[in-house]
Design a protein around this motif. Structure first.
Motif, PDB file in Angstrom:
ATOM      1  N   GLN A 254       0.808  -1.220   0.000  1.00  0.00           N
ATOM      2  CA  GLN A 254       0.000   0.000   0.000  1.00  0.00           C
ATOM      3  C   GLN A 254       0.842   1.271   0.000  1.00  0.00           C
ATOM      4  OE1 GLN A 254      -3.410  -0.095   2.782  1.00  0.00           O
ATOM      5  NE2 GLN A 254      -2.786  -2.200   3.299  1.00  0.00           N
ATOM      6  N   LYS A 255       2.044   1.213   0.523  1.00  0.00           N
ATOM      7  CA  LYS A 255       2.878   2.414   0.655  1.00  0.00           C
ATOM      8  C   LYS A 255       4.181   2.252  -0.109  1.00  0.00           C
ATOM      9  CE  LYS A 255       0.235   4.606   3.747  1.00  0.00           C
ATOM     10  NZ  LYS A 255      -0.337   5.953   3.528  1.00  0.00           N
ATOM     11  N   LYS A 256       4.782   3.401  -0.428  1.00  0.00           N
ATOM     12  CA  LYS A 256       6.117   3.449  -0.997  1.00  0.00           C
ATOM     13  C   LYS A 256       7.050   4.162  -0.026  1.00  0.00           C
ATOM     14  CE  LYS A 256       4.634   3.652  -5.847  1.00  0.00           C
ATOM     15  NZ  LYS A 256       4.755   4.403  -7.119  1.00  0.00           N
ATOM     16  N   THR A 257       8.341   3.962  -0.213  1.00  0.00           N
ATOM     17  CA  THR A 257       9.289   4.659   0.660  1.00  0.00           C
ATOM     18  C   THR A 257       9.160   6.176   0.520  1.00  0.00           C
ATOM     19  OG1 THR A 257      10.981   4.474  -1.096  1.00  0.00           O
ATOM     20  CG2 THR A 257      10.978   2.771   0.613  1.00  0.00           C
ATOM     21  N   SER A 258       8.708   6.622  -0.624  1.00  0.00           N
ATOM     22  CA  SER A 258       8.576   8.067  -0.844  1.00  0.00           C
ATOM     23  C   SER A 258       7.290   8.643  -0.283  1.00  0.00           C
ATOM     24  CB  SER A 258       8.648   8.361  -2.348  1.00  0.00           C
ATOM     25  OG  SER A 258       7.618   7.663  -3.036  1.00  0.00           O
ATOM     26  N   THR A 259       6.330   7.773   0.094  1.00  0.00           N
ATOM     27  CA  THR A 259       5.035   8.290   0.563  1.00  0.00           C
ATOM     28  C   THR A 259       4.836   8.144   2.066  1.00  0.00           C
ATOM     29  OG1 THR A 259       3.953   6.161   0.121  1.00  0.00           O
ATOM     30  CG2 THR A 259       3.975   7.785  -1.666  1.00  0.00           C
ATOM     31  N   VAL A 260       5.696   7.391   2.751  1.00  0.00           N
ATOM     32  CA  VAL A 260       5.544   7.266   4.205  1.00  0.00           C
ATOM     33  C   VAL A 260       6.177   8.489   4.877  1.00  0.00           C
ATOM     34  CG1 VAL A 260       5.510   4.752   4.170  1.00  0.00           C
ATOM     35  CG2 VAL A 260       7.692   5.932   4.379  1.00  0.00           C
ATOM     36  N   SER A 261       5.767   8.752   6.105  1.00  0.00           N
ATOM     37  CA  SER A 261       6.272   9.928   6.828  1.00  0.00           C
ATOM     38  C   SER A 261       7.629   9.669   7.488  1.00  0.00           C
ATOM     39  CB  SER A 261       5.257  10.350   7.905  1.00  0.00           C
ATOM     40  OG  SER A 261       5.033   9.271   8.817  1.00  0.00           O
ATOM     41  N   ASP A 262       8.038   8.422   7.547  1.00  0.00           N
ATOM     42  CA  ASP A 262       9.310   8.057   8.179  1.00  0.00           C
ATOM     43  C   ASP A 262      10.463   8.512   7.289  1.00  0.00           C
ATOM     44  OD1 ASP A 262      11.587   6.775   9.193  1.00  0.00           O
ATOM     45  OD2 ASP A 262      10.409   5.105   9.975  1.00  0.00           O
ATOM     46  N   ARG A 263      11.242   9.501   7.770  1.00  0.00           N
ATOM     47  CA  ARG A 263      12.344  10.037   6.966  1.00  0.00           C
ATOM     48  C   ARG A 263      13.450   9.002   6.749  1.00  0.00           C
ATOM     49  NH1 ARG A 263      13.245  16.262   9.193  1.00  0.00           N
ATOM     50  NH2 ARG A 263      11.150  17.024   8.619  1.00  0.00           N
ATOM     51  N   ASN A 264      13.624   8.112   7.714  1.00  0.00           N
ATOM     52  CA  ASN A 264      14.637   7.074   7.539  1.00  0.00           C
ATOM     53  C   ASN A 264      14.302   6.190   6.348  1.00  0.00           C
ATOM     54  OD1 ASN A 264      16.254   7.787   9.814  1.00  0.00           O
ATOM     55  ND2 ASN A 264      14.780   6.762  11.150  1.00  0.00           N
ATOM     56  N   MET A 265      13.007   5.813   6.223  1.00  0.00           N
ATOM     57  CA  MET A 265      12.594   4.981   5.099  1.00  0.00           C
ATOM     58  C   MET A 265      12.682   5.753   3.786  1.00  0.00           C
ATOM     59  SD  MET A 265      11.959   1.921   6.150  1.00  0.00           S
ATOM     60  CE  MET A 265      13.378   2.176   7.254  1.00  0.00           C
ATOM     61  N   GLN A 266      12.411   7.048   3.842  1.00  0.00           N
ATOM     62  CA  GLN A 266      12.557   7.860   2.634  1.00  0.00           C
ATOM     63  C   GLN A 266      14.015   7.873   2.163  1.00  0.00           C
ATOM     64  OE1 GLN A 266      10.997  11.775   3.448  1.00  0.00           O
ATOM     65  NE2 GLN A 266       8.941  11.021   3.976  1.00  0.00           N
ATOM     66  N   GLN A 267      14.919   8.082   3.109  1.00  0.00           N
ATOM     67  CA  GLN A 267      16.339   8.112   2.751  1.00  0.00           C
ATOM     68  C   GLN A 267      16.814   6.744   2.279  1.00  0.00           C
ATOM     69  OE1 GLN A 267      18.798   9.827   5.780  1.00  0.00           O
ATOM     70  NE2 GLN A 267      20.716   9.463   4.684  1.00  0.00           N
ATOM     71  N   LEU A 268      16.315   5.676   2.944  1.00  0.00           N
ATOM     72  CA  LEU A 268      16.686   4.329   2.524  1.00  0.00           C
ATOM     73  C   LEU A 268      16.205   4.067   1.095  1.00  0.00           C
ATOM     74  CD1 LEU A 268      17.753   1.474   3.085  1.00  0.00           C
ATOM     75  CD2 LEU A 268      15.525   0.915   4.076  1.00  0.00           C
ATOM     76  N   GLY A 269      14.978   4.491   0.777  1.00  0.00           N
ATOM     77  CA  GLY A 269      14.461   4.297  -0.573  1.00  0.00           C
ATOM     78  C   GLY A 269      15.320   4.988  -1.613  1.00  0.00           C
ATOM     79  N   ARG A 270      15.756   6.228  -1.324  1.00  0.00           N
ATOM     80  CA  ARG A 270      16.624   6.940  -2.268  1.00  0.00           C
ATOM     81  C   ARG A 270      17.960   6.221  -2.424  1.00  0.00           C
ATOM     82  NH1 ARG A 270      14.281  11.432   0.503  1.00  0.00           N
ATOM     83  NH2 ARG A 270      16.089  11.559   1.894  1.00  0.00           N
ATOM     84  N   LEU A 271      18.465   5.706  -1.306  1.00  0.00           N
ATOM     85  CA  LEU A 271      19.756   5.019  -1.341  1.00  0.00           C
ATOM     86  C   LEU A 271      19.660   3.734  -2.156  1.00  0.00           C
ATOM     87  CD1 LEU A 271      22.650   5.216  -0.203  1.00  0.00           C
ATOM     88  CD2 LEU A 271      21.892   3.879   1.756  1.00  0.00           C
ATOM     89  N   VAL A 272      18.584   2.979  -1.952  1.00  0.00           N
ATOM     90  CA  VAL A 272      18.408   1.722  -2.690  1.00  0.00           C
ATOM     91  C   VAL A 272      18.259   1.991  -4.186  1.00  0.00           C
ATOM     92  CG1 VAL A 272      16.817  -0.194  -3.074  1.00  0.00           C
ATOM     93  CG2 VAL A 272      17.464   0.437  -0.749  1.00  0.00           C
ATOM     94  N   SER A 273      17.492   3.019  -4.544  1.00  0.00           N
ATOM     95  CA  SER A 273      17.269   3.305  -5.959  1.00  0.00           C
ATOM     96  C   SER A 273      18.521   3.830  -6.656  1.00  0.00           C
ATOM     97  CB  SER A 273      16.144   4.336  -6.107  1.00  0.00           C
ATOM     98  OG  SER A 273      16.527   5.575  -5.502  1.00  0.00           O
ATOM     99  N   SER A 274      19.469   4.377  -5.868  1.00  0.00           N
ATOM    100  CA  SER A 274      20.683   4.948  -6.471  1.00  0.00           C
ATOM    101  C   SER A 274      21.818   3.946  -6.578  1.00  0.00           C
ATOM    102  CB  SER A 274      21.156   6.157  -5.652  1.00  0.00           C
ATOM    103  OG  SER A 274      21.573   5.743  -4.354  1.00  0.00           O
ATOM    104  N   THR A 275      21.677   2.775  -5.972  1.00  0.00           N
ATOM    105  CA  THR A 275      22.724   1.760  -6.039  1.00  0.00           C
ATOM    106  C   THR A 275      22.210   0.551  -6.796  1.00  0.00           C
ATOM    107  OG1 THR A 275      22.028   0.844  -3.914  1.00  0.00           O
ATOM    108  CG2 THR A 275      23.789   2.486  -3.883  1.00  0.00           C
ATOM    109  N   SER A 276      23.139  -0.230  -7.345  1.00  0.00           N
ATOM    110  CA  SER A 276      22.736  -1.333  -8.214  1.00  0.00           C
ATOM    111  C   SER A 276      22.534  -2.645  -7.476  1.00  0.00           C
ATOM    112  CB  SER A 276      23.795  -1.528  -9.307  1.00  0.00           C
ATOM    113  OG  SER A 276      25.077  -1.778  -8.719  1.00  0.00           O
ATOM    114  N   LYS A 277      23.290  -2.913  -6.416  1.00  0.00           N
ATOM    115  CA  LYS A 277      23.233  -4.242  -5.818  1.00  0.00           C
ATOM    116  C   LYS A 277      22.998  -4.235  -4.321  1.00  0.00           C
ATOM    117  CE  LYS A 277      25.955  -6.716  -9.277  1.00  0.00           C
ATOM    118  NZ  LYS A 277      27.126  -7.590  -9.509  1.00  0.00           N
ATOM    119  N   SER A 278      23.949  -3.707  -3.565  1.00  0.00           N
ATOM    120  CA  SER A 278      23.868  -3.873  -2.113  1.00  0.00           C
ATOM    121  C   SER A 278      24.476  -2.673  -1.411  1.00  0.00           C
ATOM    122  CB  SER A 278      24.599  -5.153  -1.676  1.00  0.00           C
ATOM    123  OG  SER A 278      25.963  -5.088  -2.033  1.00  0.00           O
ATOM    124  N   GLY A 279      24.238  -2.602  -0.079  1.00  0.00           N
ATOM    125  CA  GLY A 279      24.797  -1.515   0.714  1.00  0.00           C
ATOM    126  C   GLY A 279      24.340  -1.591   2.158  1.00  0.00           C
TER     127      GLY A 279
END
Length: 576
Positions: A254-279
């Protein structure tokens, strides 16, 4: 008198410098150990996440493989001969064959993968240029086998599946086998993962499609189990940041990392989308330090995220930190006590020297002999109190590494280290000890070294029964340590250390042999003098002096360059 006073000042200064050096070395070792242990634990958790992601990837590949096999099955080929355009609105033999095919599939997957499938279906197709126009999606039909109620039915293909297929295939040169983004199915009242494979002719023209709707609970369990500790958890992200699974049910599907209010999840979503494999992503959640490890699942384009609480992740390392602090403090305390004893001995020598100057020649000789005895005893105490910091540091590093791979082996190694340290301290102030008591110390030392060197160090014991004379302490252990450090360790492939104890003509012969680098004859000749002992560095001259004092003879050394070294000690059996 003046010379003795100068020596006392020099010795006191040296002791202070040694103490300061030991404290500094302990601080540096402790800090480096903290860094290494944290790095090792982080690496272990990253590997754990990668393995879990690999398991999910393999799970998806296996299920997609079943769909591909069905798409190429001979039975579907018979269907296409009867119904080349795959008109699923007909009620003839071709439709009965499709139902037979789906039933056969269900019979297999229900046994091999229970509770994982919700529906199986055969799909008709669109031409490559038709996927660009959403109006054509209405042409898509599927012959379903509904697992829940066991019925066969022809319906328009699920709208969500058709839309995603159109989005994918309109941007590509043609259709391809794929795993769609999970969605909530109103028909089955649960989250589903749709897998599609296409049957093509030799010219690449699409003939039919095969699909399977899988429940997502199995994948969700794998993701949840990938979390570490009681406070850890795992979840899956789609390519667009949608939470496929998450402990918070209001987020899953139901939710995306960009739509939740949790800033940690927002930052994690940006980090995951900017990397190809792992981190790795570190953050603070409600005052608690967390670490998120993420790894891609290539076949589906998803990402597995495992979250661990720092306190739980580093708990085992913190326990070892405390143990290391206790050991370091004990070393410093023992060193301080030894320095204090040496200081008292130096003051005693200075006082005795003043009195001895007034005595006659006979008393002067006796005092000189007594002084030599005390010096020799002090040298023995130095050897007994010696615990090399680098040996202790390497051993603790080995224990740290084993904590993540073999906790039982780590516990055994800690016990060996404890036995070794107790053996070292127990030998203080003992003039003679049973040989088997020092042999136990040797076994603890070699057990530790074998964990460090692995297969590079082999040990053989050849001990005859009833060979347990009394010997001066720390005779055998330094010889074995020299064999390991100067014989076996310099060789890339390692080597063997052999310990032999046997009776020969009322004499116990102790031999320590290695098949290491050996020594030239010139080096053997000067082995037991001051210079040679300093080169080997484990107190062989001290052993030589004590053996000569007790028995009138010392060590026997045989060595050949690249042929190994043998050192023998002979103990009269009258010393039993």
């Amino acid at each position: 008198m003046i010379n003795l006073r100068n020596k006392s000042k020099f010795t006191t200064t040296s002791i202070i410098l040694i103490m300061l050096g030991l404290v500094l070395l302990s601080i540096i070792s402790y800090r480096q150990y903290n860094q290494v242990s944290e790095s090792e634990l982080m690496h272990t958790m990253s590997d754990h996440t990668a393995q879990s992601a690999g398991y999910i990837n393999t799970w998806l590949e296996g299920r997609l493989g079943e769909v591909r096999e069905t798409a190429e099955s001979p039975l579907l080929g018979q269907v296409l001969k009867l119904n080349p355009q795959l008109d699923l609105t007909r009620n003839d033999e071709s439709i009965h064959l499709i139902d037979e095919l789906n039933h056969s599939r269900w019979h297999y997957v229900s046994g091999a993968y229970p509770n994982e499938y919700a529906a199986l279906h055969i799909v008709n197709f669109l031409q490559t240029n038709e996927w660009k126009d959403p109006k054509n999606y209405k042409k898509l039909q599927a012959r379903y086998y509904n697992v829940k109620d066991g019925t066969n039915k022809t319906d328009p293909w699920a709208e969500g599946a058709a839309v995603e297929a159109g989005m994918r295939y309109s941007q590509a040169a043609g259709v391809y086998d794929t795993i769609f983004k999970p969605v909530y199915s109103q028909a089955y009242k649960r989250n589903m993962v749709l897998m599609v494979a296409w049957r093509k002719d030799n010219r690449g023209n699409v003939l039919a499609g095969d699909a399977a709707s899988l429940t997502i609970e199995t994948i969700q369990q794998i993701a949840q189990q990938a979390g570490y500790g009681k406070k850890g958890y795992g979840f899956l992200l789609a390519q667009d940041g949608t939470f496929i699974t998450h402990p918070n049910p209001s987020w899953a599907m139901q939710k995306k990392t960009s739509t939740v209010s949790d800033r940690n999840m927002q930052q994690l979503g940006r980090l995951v989308s900017s990397t190809s494999k792992s981190g790795i992503f570190r953050f603070i959640d409600n005052g608690e330090k967390k670490i998120a490890f993420y790894n891609s699942i290539p076949i589906a384009g998803w990402t597995l995220v495992t979250v661990a609480d720092e306190n739980e992740l580093f708990a085992s390392a913190n326990e070892l930190h405390v143990l290391m602090l206790v050991i370091i403090s004990s070393i410093i305390l023992v060193t301080f006590m030894f320095a204090y004893i040496v200081f008292l001995l130096l003051n005693l020598k200075q006082s005795n020297a003043a009195r001895e100057a007034l005595e006659d020649r006979n008393k002067e000789l006796i005092a000189t002999k007594e002084t030599e005895r005390k010096i020799l005893q002090a040298e023995i105490s130095v050897l007994q109190a010696q615990i090399q910091p680098h040996f202790l540091y390497n051993t603790l590093n080995s224990i740290t590494a084993l904590c993540r791979t073999d906790s039982l082996k780590a516990a055994e190694l800690l016990e060996e280290l404890s036995d070794y340290l107790q053996g070292k301290f127990r030998l203080n102030n003992m003039e003679l000890i049973p040989l088997d008591q020092e042999l136990e110390l040797v076994k603890s030392y070699l057990a530790i070294e074998q964990v460090r060197f692995g297969k590079r160090l082999e040990v053989e014991y050849h001990v005859e029964p009833n060979t347990n004379p009394l010997i001066p302490p720390l005779i055998l252990q330094p010889l074995v340590e020299n064999a390991v450090k100067h014989g076996v360790y310099p060789q890339r492939q390692g080597g063997i250390v052999r310990i032999s104890i046997k009776n020969v003509d009322q004499i116990t012969v102790i031999s320590v042999t290695d098949d290491g680098v050996g020594m030239a004859p010139e080096k053997v000749k000067r082995l037991l003098n001051d210079k040679g002992a300093q080169e080997l560095g484990v107190g062989l001259r001290n052993i030589q002096k004590r053996l000569q004092k007790h028995y009138g003879y010392g060590l026997e050394v045989e060595s050949i360059i690249n042929g190994g070294t043998t050192i023998k000690v002979k103990i009269p059996n009258s010393e039993r």
